[in-house]
Design a protein around this motif. Structure first.
Motif, PDB file in Angstrom:
ATOM      1  N   ASP A 475       0.829  -1.208   0.000  1.00  0.00           N
ATOM      2  CA  ASP A 475       0.000   0.000   0.000  1.00  0.00           C
ATOM      3  C   ASP A 475       0.860   1.254   0.000  1.00  0.00           C
ATOM      4  O   ASP A 475       0.531   2.251  -0.672  1.00  0.00           O
ATOM      5  N   GLU A 476       1.933   1.216   0.777  1.00  0.00           N
ATOM      6  CA  GLU A 476       2.836   2.370   0.806  1.00  0.00           C
ATOM      7  C   GLU A 476       3.489   2.586  -0.558  1.00  0.00           C
ATOM      8  O   GLU A 476       3.682   3.718  -1.000  1.00  0.00           O
ATOM      9  N   GLU A 479       1.324   4.302  -2.926  1.00  0.00           N
ATOM     10  CA  GLU A 479       1.250   5.744  -2.677  1.00  0.00           C
ATOM     11  C   GLU A 479       2.425   6.485  -3.295  1.00  0.00           C
ATOM     12  O   GLU A 479       2.493   7.717  -3.195  1.00  0.00           O
ATOM     13  N   LYS A 572       1.293   5.308  -7.853  1.00  0.00           N
ATOM     14  CA  LYS A 572       1.194   6.700  -8.291  1.00  0.00           C
ATOM     15  C   LYS A 572       2.594   7.215  -8.609  1.00  0.00           C
ATOM     16  O   LYS A 572       3.595   6.597  -8.233  1.00  0.00           O
TER      17      LYS A 572
END
Length: 590
Positions: A475-476, A479, A572
Motif C-alpha cells: 500500500d505504501e 502511494e 502513483k
C-alpha cells in the motif's frame, strides 16, 4: 516525504541483525536443551502412540450423593495417578471429565489388565494388628524396638504428641512408596526376653499363629489362614499381587511388605481396627524440637480417635512383636509401627529415620490412600499402535498439504516476498517442534491428534500475519514511496493489526483450554502456543529480514519478480517534496 524519526526507532531499524541474532541464539539454545535432555521428539498421546483408555464413573453410596464433588474427584485423580505410576507408567494421563467421570489414558507397553485393576478398584486403607511376621525367605523378621509416648490428657495438661517410632518398611505398592527406618530405644523390651501370652496370641520364630492369634478364628478358617501364610512367597510379584485377595475388613488376612534392606516380609494381620477414612489429616513435619527429624503426624476423627485408642491400648499390653500394627494399603503393608501405651489424644506421630520425601509419601498414603468415592468402569477403549500410527500419518499428510497450498499461494501472489514468508514459516515450525519436545518431560505435554490439528490451523494464522505486513508495505508503494521507507511506515500499522488478531486467537485458545477437558485441551494448548510463537517470529525475524532485504537491489528496485513492482501494483508517481509558496508581498501605496 517526511524523514524517518531519529533516535531509538531509527537505530532499531538500522540494525535488524540484532533481532535476527537473538532469535538464532534462542533456537540454538532450545535445540541444545532438547538434545541434552534426550527427548528429541514430542511425546505422543494415547491416540497416536496407542494404549488403553479407561472411563470410570463415580457411583454415590446410599444417602451420600453430595460426596461427589470437585474436591473428592480431584483427590481420586491424585490417588489414581500414584497407583498407575507405581506400575512404572510415567506417561499415564488421569483427568476428570465432567462432574463424575475420570479418564485414565495408559500408553502402550503397559499391562492394561493390571492397570485396570489398580485404577478401578476402590481400595481401602486399614490399620490392622500384626499377629506374626517373618522374612519372606524364611527366618524371623528384624524387630527394632521403639516406644510410643505422650498423649493428650483430659485434665488439661500440656499436650504431648503421641509418638510411634516405626521400624523400617519400604512400601512398594502400586499406589505409593514409603521408606522409613526404625531406631532402637533404651527402654524397649529386650530381644532375649520371652514373650508372654496375650489376648492377641504370639508367633514363635515366625511360625504360623495359633487360633487365638488370628482374631478368634478356628477350625477350617484358621487352618486356611495358616496354609496361606506358609505358602506366601512375597519375593514373587505375582504372589504379592494376590496376597489377601477376598479378605474383608473384619477378617484376618495375610500381606506383604518390604523393609529397609529391600527384603520382603510376610505378615499375618488381625481384623482391621481403624479405617483409612478415620484419619482426618496426615502431614510430613520437620520436628526440630526433639531432634526426631522428619516425622509423620496424624489427626483422627472423633470416631477414629476412639478406635485408635482402643487398638493401641490392646497392643500396648503385648510384648514384641505383638505390640505392633500395620498400615495396609491395597493389601500391602506400607508401615508397621510399634506402640507401648494407649494413644488417647486423637493424634499420633510416627517417627524414624525419615527423609522429607519418604515422610511426605507416607503422609499422602495416610491422607489419600483410600479413594473417597466408589467408581464403576464405564468403558475401556484399546487403541493399537498401528491405528495411532495411521492417525499420525494422516495428520502429518494433512499438515503437509496445508503447508504446500500456503507456499504455492505465496509463490504465485508474492513472488520474491514469498522467500521471507517461507523462511518465517520454517523458523516458526522449528521453534514449535523443539518446544513441544521439551514440554513432554517438563510438563508431561503429549501431542495428540487434536494438538496436531491445532498446529495445522496455526499455519494459516502465521501466514495471515505475513500477508497483513506485506499488504501494508505494498500500500505504501502504491502511494508512490520507495521500498525502504515503505517498510518502516507500514510496520506500525501492520504491528497493531497483527497483535490484535493474535490476541483474539490466543484468548479463544485460553478459554477453550479452561472450559474443556481431555483431548480438546491439546488443540487449545497447541493453538495458543503457536499464536505466541507467531508474534515472536514476526517481530524478531520477519520484520528484521524484510528490512535487510529492502536494502538489496532486487527488492529495492522493484524487480518484476520481487512482488514489489510499482507498475504491477499500480503505483502513483513518486512523491516529491515541494516547497510551500511564500505569501505575496503587499506594498503600501502612497
Amino acid at each position: 516525504m517526511a524523514a524517518l524519526k531519529k533516535g531509538r526507532n531509527a537505530s532499531a531499524t538500522s540494525k535488524p541483525w540484532r533481532s535476527l541474532a537473538l532469535i538464532l541464539i534462542a533456537i540454538v539454545a532450545l535445540t541444545g536443551g532438547m538434545f541434552a535432555s534426550g527427548h528429541t521428539t514430542p511425546r505422543l498421546g494415547i491416540d497416536l502412540a496407542g494404549g488403553t483408555s479407561i472411563t470410570l464413573a463415580a457411583v454415590p453410596e446410599a444417602g451420600q450423593e453430595s460426596a461427589i464433588n470437585k474436591t473428592n474427584m480431584n483427590t481420586a485423580v491424585s490417588i489414581m495417578e500414584r497407583r498407575v505410576n507405581g506400575l512404572g507408567v510415567s506417561e499415564a494421563e488421569v483427568q476428570t471429565q465432567g462432574d463424575r467421570n475420570i479418564i485414565v489414558n495408559i500408553p502402550k507397553g503397559t499391562n492394561s489388565k493390571q492397570a485396570r485393576d489398580q485404577v478401578g478398584t476402590t481400595a481401602k486403607l486399614y490399620f490392622r494388628p500384626v499377629v506374626a511376621t517373618e522374612l519372606a525367605g524364611g527366618g524371623a523378621a528384624p524387630t527394632p524396638s521403639a516406644t510410643s509416648d505422650g498423649s493428650e490428657q483430659d485434665s488439661g495438661e500440656d499436650k504431648a504428641t503421641d509418638k510411634a517410632t516405626e521400624k523400617a518398611t519400604d512400601g512398594s505398592s502400586p499406589s505409593a512408596s514409603a521408606t522409613t527406618q526404625g531406631r532402637a530405644v533404651t527402654d524397649a523390651l529386650k530381644a532375649d526376653e520371652t514373650p508372654s501370652a496375650s489376648p492377641s496370641g504370639t508367633a514363635e520364630d515366625g511360625a504360623s499363629p495359633s487360633a487365638s492369634a488370628t482374631g478368634g478364628t478356628s477350625g477350617d478358617a484358621d487352618s486356611k489362614l495358616q496354609a496361606q501364610y506358609a505358602a506366601l512367597d512375597c519375593t514373587k510379584e505375582s504372589v504379592r499381587a494376590k496376597a489377601g485377595d477376598g479378605s474383608k475388613a473384619d477378617d484376618s488376612t495375610v500381606a506383604c511388605g518390604q523393609n529397609s534392606q529391600g527384603q520382603w516380609q510376610k505378615y499375618i494381620l488381625g481384623p482391621a481396627a481403624v479405617d483409612g477414612t478415620d484419619v482426618d489429616e496426615a502431614n510430613a513435619v520437620l520436628n526440630t524440637q526433639t531432634g526426631a527429624g522428619w516425622t509423620v503426624t496424624m489427626d483422627f476423627t472423633d470416631k477414629g480417635a476412639k478406635k485408635f485408642a482402643d487398638i493401641t491400648g490392646q497392643l500396648a499390653q503385648n510384648q514384641s512383636p505383638q505390640n505392633q500394627f500395620a498400615i495396609v494399603l491395597d493389601n500391602e503393608v506400607v508401615s508397621d509401627p510399634y506402640v507401648s501405651q494407649a494413644l488417647t489424644g486423637g493424634n499420633a506421630e510416627i517417627s524414624g529415620n525419615f527423609t522429607q520425601q519418604s515422610a511426605q509419601e507416607l503422609a499422602n498414603m495416610l491422607s489419600y490412600g483410600a479413594l473417597p468415592l466408589t467408581f464403576r468402569e464405564d468403558s475401556v477403549t484399546t487403541v493399537t499402535a498401528a491405528l495411532g500410527g495411521e492417525q499420525l500419518k494422516a495428520g502429518l499428510i494433512a499438515g503437509a498439504i496445508g503447508l504446500a497450498l500456503v507456499v504455492i499461494y505465496l509463490l504465485v501472489y508474492y513472488r520474491g516476498l514469498s522467500f521471507i514468508a517461507i523462511a518465517s514459516l520454517l523458523v516458526s515450525a522449528a521453534l514449535t517442534y523443539v518446544i513441544m519436545s521439551l514440554l513432554g518431560p517438563t510438563i508431561n505435554f503429549a501431542l495428540n491428534l487434536p494438538a496436531v490439528c491445532g498446529a495445522i490451523v496455526a499455519i494459516g494464522i502465521t501466514a495471515d500475519s505475513f500477508i497483513v505486513f506485506f499488504e501494508r508495505v505494498r500500500d505504501e508503494i502504491r502511494e508512490g514511496r520507495t521500498l525502504r521507507p515503505s517498510v518502516e511506515r507500514a510496520w506500525p500499522r501492520a504491528r497493531r493489526t497483527i497483535l490484535v488478531s493474535d490476541f483474539v486467537s490466543f484468548l479463544a485458545a485460553a478459554v477453550l483450554f479452561i472450559v474443556t477437558v481431555g483431548k480438546v485441551q491439546g488443540f487449545a494448548f497447541t493453538l495458543g502456543l503457536t499464536t505466541v510463537l507467531d508474534v515472536v517470529v514476526v517481530f524478531f525475524f520477519t520484520k528484521p529480514l524484510l528490512t535487510l532485504m529492502a536494502r538489496r537491489k532486487f527488492f529495492a528496485s522493484g524487480h518484476k519478480w520481487s512482488g514489489l513492482d510499482p507498475k504491477a501494483l499500480g503505483a502513483k508517481p513518486p512523491l516529491r517534496r515541494t516547497r510551500r509558496p511564500s505569501a505575496p508581498t503587499q506594498t503600501k501605496e502612497a
